[in-house]
Design an enzyme around this catalytic site. Structure first.
Site, PDB file in Angstrom:
ATOM      1  N   GLU A   1     -47.819  42.037  -4.666  1.00  8.84           N
ATOM      2  CA  GLU A   1     -46.628  42.003  -3.810  1.00  8.84           C
ATOM      3  C   GLU A   1     -46.200  43.393  -3.358  1.00  8.84           C
ATOM      4  O   GLU A   1     -45.490  43.520  -2.371  1.00  8.84           O
ATOM      5  CB  GLU A   1     -45.482  41.308  -4.552  1.00  8.84           C
ATOM      6  CG  GLU A   1     -44.354  40.869  -3.646  1.00  8.84           C
ATOM      7  CD  GLU A   1     -43.364  39.952  -4.349  1.00  8.84           C
ATOM      8  OE1 GLU A   1     -42.157  40.174  -4.178  1.00  8.84           O
ATOM      9  OE2 GLU A   1     -43.798  39.035  -5.064  1.00  8.84           O
TER      10      GLU A   1
ATOM     11  N   ASP B   1     -45.579  38.644  -7.791  1.00  9.42           N
ATOM     12  CA  ASP B   1     -44.585  38.587  -8.855  1.00  9.42           C
ATOM     13  C   ASP B   1     -44.581  37.186  -9.456  1.00  9.42           C
ATOM     14  O   ASP B   1     -44.635  36.180  -8.732  1.00  9.42           O
ATOM     15  CB  ASP B   1     -43.191  38.920  -8.316  1.00  9.42           C
ATOM     16  CG  ASP B   1     -42.973  40.423  -8.229  1.00  9.42           C
ATOM     17  OD1 ASP B   1     -43.927  41.177  -8.499  1.00  9.42           O
ATOM     18  OD2 ASP B   1     -41.851  40.835  -7.889  1.00  9.42           O
TER      19      ASP B   1
ATOM     20  N   TYR C   1     -40.377  41.477 -17.001  1.00  8.64           N
ATOM     21  CA  TYR C   1     -39.999  40.868 -15.717  1.00  8.64           C
ATOM     22  C   TYR C   1     -38.503  40.544 -15.693  1.00  8.64           C
ATOM     23  O   TYR C   1     -37.991  39.889 -16.605  1.00  8.64           O
ATOM     24  CB  TYR C   1     -40.815  39.596 -15.499  1.00  8.64           C
ATOM     25  CG  TYR C   1     -40.611  38.964 -14.157  1.00  8.64           C
ATOM     26  CD1 TYR C   1     -41.117  39.540 -13.000  1.00  8.64           C
ATOM     27  CD2 TYR C   1     -39.895  37.778 -14.038  1.00  8.64           C
ATOM     28  CE1 TYR C   1     -40.927  38.959 -11.759  1.00  8.64           C
ATOM     29  CE2 TYR C   1     -39.699  37.180 -12.807  1.00  8.64           C
ATOM     30  CZ  TYR C   1     -40.217  37.768 -11.668  1.00  8.64           C
ATOM     31  OH  TYR C   1     -40.009  37.192 -10.447  1.00  8.64           O
TER      32      TYR C   1
END
Length: 688
Positions: A7, A103, A305
């Site tokens: 990404e 992601d 994350y």
């Protein structure tokens, strides 16, 4: 050739280095059997209304609702984006296999899938699914690549969200802008944006309409301890004063002492919302600022994350925790005691049933030396919370002393910390706690049941306070719980599935409301602007501004992720809803303005309706009879733009092709009516 699509360029660089793809090309890296490229966020988006039908380019009430038969995507009109898409498209055409390295979340899945679909991918696709960007995590992820099909439900949920936002946003914005706004002024309507604004406007009126009331509290001081009357507040000054005079004449008698040992568990690990709330409370950071900072920490490999909505860890993380703690060398003085014995494995920390795609935000064990400025503060906050999770509970002794003065009851409370446990990590613990004015954590003197003595009673006059304006922190909490105030952590977890928006999008929604000037900041408070207030007052459809309903939609999207609900059914529900809203707004708000014009010669007032075509071909039907032509001089009482026409079983609107759904059945409006009589009947029914 295996193509990896990330990404962001920075992630592509990290993955390329691990795979040995060290040669930099225009828009990608290559080396060995691998090529690694990137999307830098959204390259594709849903098509605009005019991309589906030429007539939808023009803003017109008669064109509503706009519901494409099939939704499509297009590359965003930007030279840099188009150039990068062509790079990816060419690489996909050459690839034998693609690895989706986007992601690991719903939005990341949607971004990558759209790009691959637009590039007409034909080869097999696998998914890299990782919770941190450390080299070890990336290597482990590549060693356990997953089939793309495992994430189809995640993609369907993301696609349903995007389509739902399109349907409500495009139709709602045009509907309310055309009906109620001055020319050139847009009233922005959104599936999440509008209910969020409604919460802020509702709070505005709660404060504006609040009527303060005085009340009195009765307290008395005995042996240095404050006792509160158990009867609660007095709302009459005379009653309060009379009670005060009455107890002055009697001694205070201790009649019960209760001591109870208590434990306070460490605070939950952070999810994104609780992190944003804490940063707003501590330092006044906006939700968007915190999101940008935690994203930076993730990309610098020091935290996991961030766009998560769980405060739990999966059980497979447990064996990795000692290593993470050991590598947090700046915190060695705090972790040393934990590493001398086996770490506790509490269900309050490790619970697979509470973890879906990702676990709570924690440090990775990588050195935070790369961090700068506010990044360091944020990392320290996360690091302390993580370490605290494995410290012992705070143990205390709480004491409740009950007393009477005559016939009136009193109570004093106190708390003694016996073992601070995890609270040793926090020097500012007292300041962090919010206490109501009836709590007293001071150490009480030693009392004995039956003792009595003189005391010093006093009345305190107070005034009820209005609700507080939202801060970004409290607004995030309200969005998370669909407008309900929830302090209990367990209940908060249970309500997350019915929240407004997702953790990853709430900051952007709030920023959008600021940019559109529907809200503004006054220090830490969020206030509704006049434009925001007027917009919510204009929207008479509760469906569009209901936090509860939006929370139910959010719940269905989460169920789509889990494969428990149909994406098609969700979209069909929204299509039906849009039809209902358009019909309701046009009918309820147009009829009061209808003016049925006197029949006159001349062209059709509708102006832009196309001639009807026969079923057999493109030839126009025969000209209508004069009576039908005269019906067309009567303005449509639903959309206000077309004119009445006579069909086989009912009168309808000349703009039926543009979506106007007016139908006046011959059972109520007989086909034998002349134009003059139909006009008179409509006027009569309108007055009713």
């Amino acid at each position: 050739m295996i193509l990896c699509i990330t990404e962001k360029p920075s992630v592509a660089k990290d993955i390329a280095a691990i795979l040995g793809a060290n040669t930099r090309k225009e828009g990608y890296y290559e080396g060995g059997n691998y090529k690694v490229t990137w999307t830098f966020g959204h390259l594709c988006t849903l098509k605009e209304p005019g991309d589906y039908e030429e007539r939808w380019k023009r803003w017109s009430l008669g064109m509503l609702p706009m519901i494409p038969a099939r939704f499509g995507i297009k590359v965003i009109n930007d030279s840099g984006i188009e150039r990068q898409f062509r790079v990816i498209e060419n690489l996909i055409a050459e690839a034998d296999e693609v690895i989706n390295c986007g992601d690991a979340g719903q939005e990341g899945e949607l971004i990558q899938r759209w790009v691959m679909q637009k590039a007409s991918i034909k080869c097999p696709v696998k998914r890299l699914w990782i919770s941190s960007l450390t080299d070890d995590a990336i290597r482990e992820g590549f060693a356990h690549l997953k089939p793309e099909s495992e994430f189809n439900n995640l993609y369907h949920a993301g696609l349903s969200r995007a389509i739902g936002d399109w349907l409500l946003g495009m139709n709602g914005t045009r509907l309310y802008s055309l009906k109620y706004s001055s020319p050139g002024n847009v009233l922005s309507i959104g599936r999440v944006q509008t209910p969020t604004l409604a919460l802020i406007v509702q709070r505005h009126f709660e404060i504006q309409n609040f009527k303060p009331e005085d009340y009195w509290e009765l307290k008395t001081l005995y042996r240095g301890a404050t006792f509160n009357a158990t009867a609660g507040r007095f709302h009459s000054p005379d009653e309060a004063t009379a009670t005060l005079d009455e107890i002055r004449q009697s001694p205070l008698v201790i009649n019960d002492i209760q001591e109870k040992k208590g434990r306070e568990a460490p605070p939950r690990l952070f999810d994104l919302t609780s992190l944003q709330v804490e940063c707003n409370k501590k330092w006044g950071w906006t939700a968007d600022e915190t999101l940008r900072l935690i994203q930076s920490l993730y990309e610098k490999k020091v935290t996991t994350y961030p766009r998560v909505d769980t405060t739990y860890l999966s059980e497979d993380i447990y064996p990795k925790v000692p290593g993470i703690l050991r590598n947090m060398t700046p915190y060695a003085a705090l972790t040393e005691s934990l590493l001398t014995s086996k770490l506790p494995k509490s269900k309050k920390v490790f619970d697979n049933s509470k973890v879906t795609d990702h676990h709570a935000i924690i440090p990775t064990g990588q050195s935070p030396a790369v961090l700068i400025g506010n990044e360091r503060q944020l990392y320290h906050l996360i690091a302390l919370r993580f370490i605290a999770a494995f410290y012992p509970d705070c143990r205390f002794l709480s004491t409740t002393v009950s007393a009477t003065v005559g016939k009136h009851g009193f109570k004093a409370t106190g708390k003694v910390i016996e073992d601070a446990g995890w609270r040793k990590l926090y020097d500012d613990t007292p300041a962090e706690e919010s206490k109501d004015d009836t709590s007293d954590d001071r150490i009480l003197p030693e009392f004995k049941v039956g003792e009595s003595g003189p005391h010093e009673p006093a009345l305190q006059q107070k005034t009820t306070q209005p609700p507080k304006y939202y801060t970004e922190g409290t607004l995030l909490r309200a969005m998370e719980s669909a407008g309900k105030t929830v302090d209990d952590e367990t209940l908060r977890e249970a309500m997350k599935e019915n929240g407004i928006g997702r953790p990853s999008t709430r900051a952007a929604i709030i920023e959008t409301l600021f940019k559109r000037r529907y809200i503004y900041r006054n220090r830490k408070s969020i206030m509704a602007s006049q434009a925001g207030i007027e917009l919510i007052e204009t929207i008479n459809e509760e469906l569009l501004k209901s936090a509860k309903l939006t929370g139910l939609w959010e719940n269905k999207l989460r169920r789509i992720e889990r494969g428990e609900y149909s994406a098609t059914e969700f979209i069909n529900e929204l299509k039906t809803l849009i039809n209902q809203i358009v019909i309701s707004v046009l009918s309820d708000n147009t009829r009061s303005k209808i003016q049925i014009e006197v029949e006159s010669k001349g062209k059709n007032k509708g102006g832009d309706s196309e001639p009807a075509k026969s079923k057999g071909g493109d030839k126009p039907r025969k000209p209508r009879t004069p009576s039908v032509r005269k019906f067309e001089q009567i303005e449509c009482p639903l959309c206000g733009q077309g004119n009445l026409i006579k069909g086989n079983t009912a009168f309808g609107c000349s703009r039926y092709r543009e979506g106007c759904t007016l139908r006046l059945n011959f059972s109520e409006y007989p086909e034998t009516l002349t134009p003059a009589k139909l006009k008179k009947l409509l006027v009569t029914n309108k007055k009713k």
